[in-house]
Motif scaffolding. Structure first.
Motif, PDB file in Angstrom:
ATOM      1  N   PHE A 121       0.855  -1.201   0.000  1.00 42.59           N
ATOM      2  CA  PHE A 121       0.000   0.000   0.000  1.00 42.59           C
ATOM      3  C   PHE A 121       0.885   1.242   0.000  1.00 42.59           C
ATOM      4  O   PHE A 121       0.767   2.110  -0.857  1.00 42.59           O
ATOM      5  CB  PHE A 121      -0.911  -0.025   1.235  1.00 42.59           C
ATOM      6  CG  PHE A 121      -1.960   1.053   1.232  1.00 42.59           C
ATOM      7  CD1 PHE A 121      -3.212   0.815   0.696  1.00 42.59           C
ATOM      8  CD2 PHE A 121      -1.692   2.303   1.767  1.00 42.59           C
ATOM      9  CE1 PHE A 121      -4.179   1.805   0.695  1.00 42.59           C
ATOM     10  CE2 PHE A 121      -2.647   3.299   1.766  1.00 42.59           C
ATOM     11  CZ  PHE A 121      -3.910   3.051   1.239  1.00 42.59           C
ATOM     12  N   ASN A 133       2.974   1.588  -3.172  1.00 43.53           N
ATOM     13  CA  ASN A 133       2.196   2.093  -4.304  1.00 43.53           C
ATOM     14  C   ASN A 133       1.977   3.596  -4.196  1.00 43.53           C
ATOM     15  O   ASN A 133       2.070   4.325  -5.184  1.00 43.53           O
ATOM     16  CB  ASN A 133       0.848   1.355  -4.329  1.00 43.53           C
ATOM     17  CG  ASN A 133       0.135   1.527  -5.648  1.00 43.53           C
ATOM     18  OD1 ASN A 133      -0.534   2.542  -5.838  1.00 43.53           O
ATOM     19  ND2 ASN A 133       0.278   0.587  -6.555  1.00 43.53           N
ATOM     20  N   VAL A 134       1.699   4.065  -2.987  1.00 43.72           N
ATOM     21  CA  VAL A 134       1.525   5.510  -2.776  1.00 43.72           C
ATOM     22  C   VAL A 134       2.840   6.237  -3.083  1.00 43.72           C
ATOM     23  O   VAL A 134       2.858   7.262  -3.767  1.00 43.72           O
ATOM     24  CB  VAL A 134       1.053   5.818  -1.336  1.00 43.72           C
ATOM     25  CG1 VAL A 134       1.081   7.318  -1.056  1.00 43.72           C
ATOM     26  CG2 VAL A 134      -0.357   5.271  -1.099  1.00 43.72           C
ATOM     27  N   LYS A 151       3.461   6.325  -6.941  1.00 45.87           N
ATOM     28  CA  LYS A 151       2.582   7.241  -7.678  1.00 45.87           C
ATOM     29  C   LYS A 151       2.781   8.691  -7.253  1.00 45.87           C
ATOM     30  O   LYS A 151       2.633   9.598  -8.063  1.00 45.87           O
ATOM     31  CB  LYS A 151       1.127   6.808  -7.514  1.00 45.87           C
ATOM     32  CG  LYS A 151       0.837   5.530  -8.299  1.00 45.87           C
ATOM     33  CD  LYS A 151      -0.548   5.009  -8.040  1.00 45.87           C
ATOM     34  CE  LYS A 151      -0.815   3.738  -8.839  1.00 45.87           C
ATOM     35  NZ  LYS A 151      -2.018   3.040  -8.335  1.00 45.87           N
ATOM     36  N   LEU A 152       3.123   8.905  -5.991  1.00 44.94           N
ATOM     37  CA  LEU A 152       3.426  10.272  -5.548  1.00 44.94           C
ATOM     38  C   LEU A 152       4.691  10.749  -6.256  1.00 44.94           C
ATOM     39  O   LEU A 152       4.764  11.907  -6.693  1.00 44.94           O
ATOM     40  CB  LEU A 152       3.617  10.301  -4.026  1.00 44.94           C
ATOM     41  CG  LEU A 152       3.955  11.673  -3.429  1.00 44.94           C
ATOM     42  CD1 LEU A 152       2.823  12.653  -3.652  1.00 44.94           C
ATOM     43  CD2 LEU A 152       4.258  11.558  -1.942  1.00 44.94           C
ATOM     44  N   GLY A 193       3.748  11.651  -9.758  1.00 42.80           N
ATOM     45  CA  GLY A 193       2.934  12.865  -9.779  1.00 42.80           C
ATOM     46  C   GLY A 193       3.731  14.111  -9.458  1.00 42.80           C
ATOM     47  O   GLY A 193       3.558  15.160 -10.086  1.00 42.80           O
ATOM     48  N   VAL A 224      -6.564   8.639   0.622  1.00 43.00           N
ATOM     49  CA  VAL A 224      -5.352   8.167  -0.057  1.00 43.00           C
ATOM     50  C   VAL A 224      -5.398   6.642  -0.175  1.00 43.00           C
ATOM     51  O   VAL A 224      -5.534   5.934   0.827  1.00 43.00           O
ATOM     52  CB  VAL A 224      -4.075   8.590   0.694  1.00 43.00           C
ATOM     53  CG1 VAL A 224      -2.834   8.023   0.005  1.00 43.00           C
ATOM     54  CG2 VAL A 224      -3.989  10.102   0.785  1.00 43.00           C
ATOM     55  N   SER A 225      -5.345   6.145  -1.409  1.00 39.21           N
ATOM     56  CA  SER A 225      -5.395   4.705  -1.616  1.00 39.21           C
ATOM     57  C   SER A 225      -4.564   4.319  -2.842  1.00 39.21           C
ATOM     58  O   SER A 225      -3.773   5.125  -3.327  1.00 39.21           O
ATOM     59  CB  SER A 225      -6.846   4.243  -1.756  1.00 39.21           C
ATOM     60  OG  SER A 225      -6.906   2.830  -1.758  1.00 39.21           O
ATOM     61  N   ILE A 226      -4.756   3.087  -3.314  1.00 41.61           N
ATOM     62  CA  ILE A 226      -3.893   2.596  -4.406  1.00 41.61           C
ATOM     63  C   ILE A 226      -4.657   2.475  -5.716  1.00 41.61           C
ATOM     64  O   ILE A 226      -4.193   1.835  -6.658  1.00 41.61           O
ATOM     65  CB  ILE A 226      -3.258   1.251  -4.040  1.00 41.61           C
ATOM     66  CG1 ILE A 226      -4.353   0.211  -3.754  1.00 41.61           C
ATOM     67  CG2 ILE A 226      -2.374   1.388  -2.820  1.00 41.61           C
ATOM     68  CD1 ILE A 226      -3.831  -1.206  -3.695  1.00 41.61           C
ATOM     69  N   GLY A 227      -5.842   3.051  -5.790  1.00 43.46           N
ATOM     70  CA  GLY A 227      -6.635   3.021  -7.010  1.00 43.46           C
ATOM     71  C   GLY A 227      -7.895   3.828  -6.780  1.00 43.46           C
ATOM     72  O   GLY A 227      -8.325   3.993  -5.634  1.00 43.46           O
ATOM     73  N   GLU A 260      -5.086   8.652  -5.580  1.00 43.47           N
ATOM     74  CA  GLU A 260      -3.779   7.994  -5.602  1.00 43.47           C
ATOM     75  C   GLU A 260      -2.695   9.000  -5.260  1.00 43.47           C
ATOM     76  O   GLU A 260      -2.937  10.207  -5.242  1.00 43.47           O
ATOM     77  CB  GLU A 260      -3.540   7.409  -6.987  1.00 43.47           C
ATOM     78  CG  GLU A 260      -4.544   6.331  -7.353  1.00 43.47           C
ATOM     79  CD  GLU A 260      -4.214   5.699  -8.690  1.00 43.47           C
ATOM     80  OE1 GLU A 260      -3.726   4.557  -8.680  1.00 43.47           O
ATOM     81  OE2 GLU A 260      -4.416   6.339  -9.727  1.00 43.47           O
ATOM     82  N   GLY A 261      -1.494   8.480  -5.029  1.00 46.40           N
ATOM     83  CA  GLY A 261      -0.363   9.339  -4.677  1.00 46.40           C
ATOM     84  C   GLY A 261      -0.212  10.521  -5.629  1.00 46.40           C
ATOM     85  O   GLY A 261       0.023  11.652  -5.211  1.00 46.40           O
ATOM     86  N   ARG A 262      -0.399  10.263  -6.928  1.00 40.66           N
ATOM     87  CA  ARG A 262      -0.167  11.332  -7.906  1.00 40.66           C
ATOM     88  C   ARG A 262      -1.211  12.454  -7.820  1.00 40.66           C
ATOM     89  O   ARG A 262      -0.959  13.574  -8.276  1.00 40.66           O
ATOM     90  CB  ARG A 262      -0.145  10.756  -9.329  1.00 40.66           C
ATOM     91  CG  ARG A 262      -1.485  10.242  -9.825  1.00 40.66           C
ATOM     92  CD  ARG A 262      -1.427   9.979 -11.320  1.00 40.66           C
ATOM     93  NE  ARG A 262      -0.496   8.919 -11.662  1.00 40.66           N
ATOM     94  CZ  ARG A 262      -0.801   7.619 -11.657  1.00 40.66           C
ATOM     95  NH1 ARG A 262      -2.020   7.232 -11.352  1.00 40.66           N
ATOM     96  NH2 ARG A 262       0.089   6.710 -11.967  1.00 40.66           N
ATOM     97  N   PRO A 265      -0.124  15.970  -5.457  1.00 44.60           N
ATOM     98  CA  PRO A 265       0.468  17.140  -6.127  1.00 44.60           C
ATOM     99  C   PRO A 265      -0.315  17.553  -7.368  1.00 44.60           C
ATOM    100  O   PRO A 265      -0.245  18.700  -7.795  1.00 44.60           O
ATOM    101  CB  PRO A 265       1.878  16.657  -6.505  1.00 44.60           C
ATOM    102  CG  PRO A 265       1.789  15.173  -6.553  1.00 44.60           C
ATOM    103  CD  PRO A 265       0.755  14.781  -5.539  1.00 44.60           C
ATOM    104  N   ILE A 271       1.443   6.860   6.813  1.00 43.14           N
ATOM    105  CA  ILE A 271       1.478   7.175   5.375  1.00 43.14           C
ATOM    106  C   ILE A 271       1.655   8.672   5.169  1.00 43.14           C
ATOM    107  O   ILE A 271       2.426   9.108   4.322  1.00 43.14           O
ATOM    108  CB  ILE A 271       0.167   6.717   4.710  1.00 43.14           C
ATOM    109  CG1 ILE A 271      -0.034   5.240   4.983  1.00 43.14           C
ATOM    110  CG2 ILE A 271       0.164   7.073   3.221  1.00 43.14           C
ATOM    111  CD1 ILE A 271      -0.509   4.443   3.852  1.00 43.14           C
ATOM    112  N   ILE A 287       4.505  10.475   3.035  1.00 39.87           N
ATOM    113  CA  ILE A 287       4.146  11.375   1.925  1.00 39.87           C
ATOM    114  C   ILE A 287       4.846  12.723   2.095  1.00 39.87           C
ATOM    115  O   ILE A 287       5.471  13.246   1.172  1.00 39.87           O
ATOM    116  CB  ILE A 287       2.611  11.582   1.866  1.00 39.87           C
ATOM    117  CG1 ILE A 287       1.923  10.311   1.369  1.00 39.87           C
ATOM    118  CG2 ILE A 287       2.248  12.779   0.982  1.00 39.87           C
ATOM    119  CD1 ILE A 287       0.396  10.375   1.396  1.00 39.87           C
TER     120      ILE A 287
END
Lengths: 338, 338
Positions: free
Chosen positions: A230, A233-234, A237-238, A241, B181-184, B213-215, B218, B231, B235
């Motif tokens: 988890f 993946n964050v 993708k962060l 992004g 905040v998750s993975i999808g 998602e993470g992206r 931002p 998390i 982040i």
């Protein structure tokens, strides 16, 4: 080497996958098995007539009558669609007809197919998806990045052993520094999961340097960063992004100060190199560590170049016989603690 | 407004804290209570002789005989050191002698002091540390970023309610978009915690837009991003690290292409603005949401400017009476579900 490619999976498949196969066949001696609906793939290959002598390339179409879409339930789809391009790919590897399989489609389904047909390496509790993350000196391996969203401490321990081995063999880093992603460097910092995993990782036969924080991943403090899927993946993708956003911000700022536009021609070289540095398509795909055989999973949005690099990542992983190394390392650890 | 500042906490305290207090007093009408060991603080203030007319500034020293270091156990230190600068700060707010307290020291201890002396708002299960994260359009609020490393779904629900309110009142965003905040993006994606929290957040009286998602943090897709403190902390620190690394890479790349150096004078304006955009010292501190009273916690490495901005963040939070709003919103939700 023979690489089976799930030609039907991916946001831009089959255009991206067929292009990737052509690039890979042109730039290497690997044989590419294009797995998918024959009629569609023949049609796609025909588009290259005139540009490439497709027939001379080492590409073979392997027919599969079904395919799995991005939003299907992974395990269910693999169980039900026995003749999907993904299932056929995994069986080709299981039957020894291919050395590795590559997919940029439904990543959950790719994992399920690998588990279902290739099986887990003996002693491995959960396979881990490990990928490369750009850092100041080059790259860092992050595992897991999405295969296991809820983890036990023992899984993290094994991710550490497997990813360390991968980093050493495939990335060629000697005695890689392995860090556990946490919220502070001290061993007392973390959540329930990482506190317990810390104790296990300390005893493992790897170069465990302790907890690392988010900033240490791009900062170059570790070669391997361990976390549950988890968080991984964050992080992944962060990272994507934030890189995109930074480049957008640079462009936006430059527009607000027209005088800086004059400098753009000079900046071109620097920006081109920087792009390449943070471009995920350069790395292609993430190996699923802990299964018997090689399975490379790429980004859904992969273009031809990314697919090509995923194929090369597969070949590289095969060359170093990672599964054998993992089998040995896990067995050694288990024998030690029993 | 009266702001109590923990003058002894922080990597560069008391130099950074005293400087921050002077900046804040000069630029506003707030009264700053400099809390710490009197002798040290007087000495620090004397360094400004000649530069500023310190006596005319609205700054008052409040003596505290002890202080809590960065590596002390938070709860234990607060319980034992009743006359530490942090404990005195929290009591000043609890006793109505200050409107808010600010610390850039041991953040766990600051939270403990807030909980111990200010108490939780009725109905709040866990207070949340919420901070701003730069995005393409401006900023996004992320909560929690480290107060609670292991969370229950109900905590995440309350973080959503509290941070949404904070974003609306203090950041002035109308009907803020709250994401989990998750993975999808799909509601079926996530880990055990987020899957359960998703269901609760859907029923809350906030503008919940689902998983992000993470992206997307931002990328500007949400105004408020909810996650557990582990998390959130990863982040936050990854964001800081990646920004630093990107700027370093830009510099490195520019050095490799000497021709681009010619453009540097033109780039200066763009880079200055960009720096400001991603500079965490511009935001100063993170409010601890869910306690009776205002507590602002800043980065340990804060410089004078960051301390000043943390003081201003405290004043801004007081102005909007966030605690009253949270009390009402939590009560309303609890009455609805009972």
């Amino acid at each position: 080497m023979i690489i089976a490619l799930d030609a039907m999976g991916g946001d831009f498949a089959p255009a991206s996958t067929v292009e990737g196969a052509i690039f890979a066949a042109k730039e290497s001696k690997h044989k590419i098995l294009l797995v998918g609906i024959e009629k569609i793939l023949v049609g796609e290959l025909l588009k290259y007539r005139g540009r490439y002598d497709v027939k001379s390339l080492n590409i073979e179409i392997v027919n599969a009558t079904e395919f799995i879409t991005m939003d299907e339930h992974p395990a269910k789809a693999v169980r039900q669609k026995k003749d999907s391009s993904l299932s056929v790919c995994a069986r080709l590897v299981a039957d020894g007809k291919a050395d590795a399989f590559v997919s940029v489609g439904n990543s959950g389904a790719a994992m399920s197919a690998a588990l279902f047909y290739l099986k887990r390496i003996e002693g491995v509790l959960r396979p881990a998806l490990s990928t490369v993350f750009p850092n100041i000196d080059g790259h860092c391996i992050v595992a897991d990045v999405g295969a296991n969203v809820d983890c036990a401490p023992e899984y993290l321990l094994q991710f550490g052993i497997m990813a360390s081995l991968f980093c050493e063999k495939v990335a060629g880093v000697e005695n890689p520094r392995v860090g556990l992603v946490s919220i502070g460097e001290e061993s007392t910092k973390g959540n329930e999961l990482t506190l317990a995993a810390f104790e296990l990782l300390e005893k493992a036969d790897i170069n465990f340097i302790g907890n690392v924080e988010g900033r240490d991943i791009p900062g170059g403090k570790v070669d391997v960063a361990i976390c549950d899927g988890f968080i991984g993946n964050v992080i992944l993708k962060l990272g994507e992004g934030l890189t995109e956003t930074m480049l957008k911000l640079v462009r936006k700022e430059l527009k607000q100060h027209p005088i800086t536009w004059a400098s753009l021609p000079f900046l071109w070289l620097a920006i081109r190199d920087l792009r390449k540095r943070v471009d995920y398509s350069e790395f292609g795909g993430a190996p699923l560590l802990g299964v018997e055989g090689v399975c490379i999973i790429g980004h859904g949005s992969s273009n031809g170049k990314a697919v090509k690099n995923a194929i090369f990542a597969g070949a590289e992983t095969v060359k170093h016989n990672i599964a054998a190394g993992i089998r040995e390392a896990i067995l050694k650890y288990n024998n030690k603690v029993v």
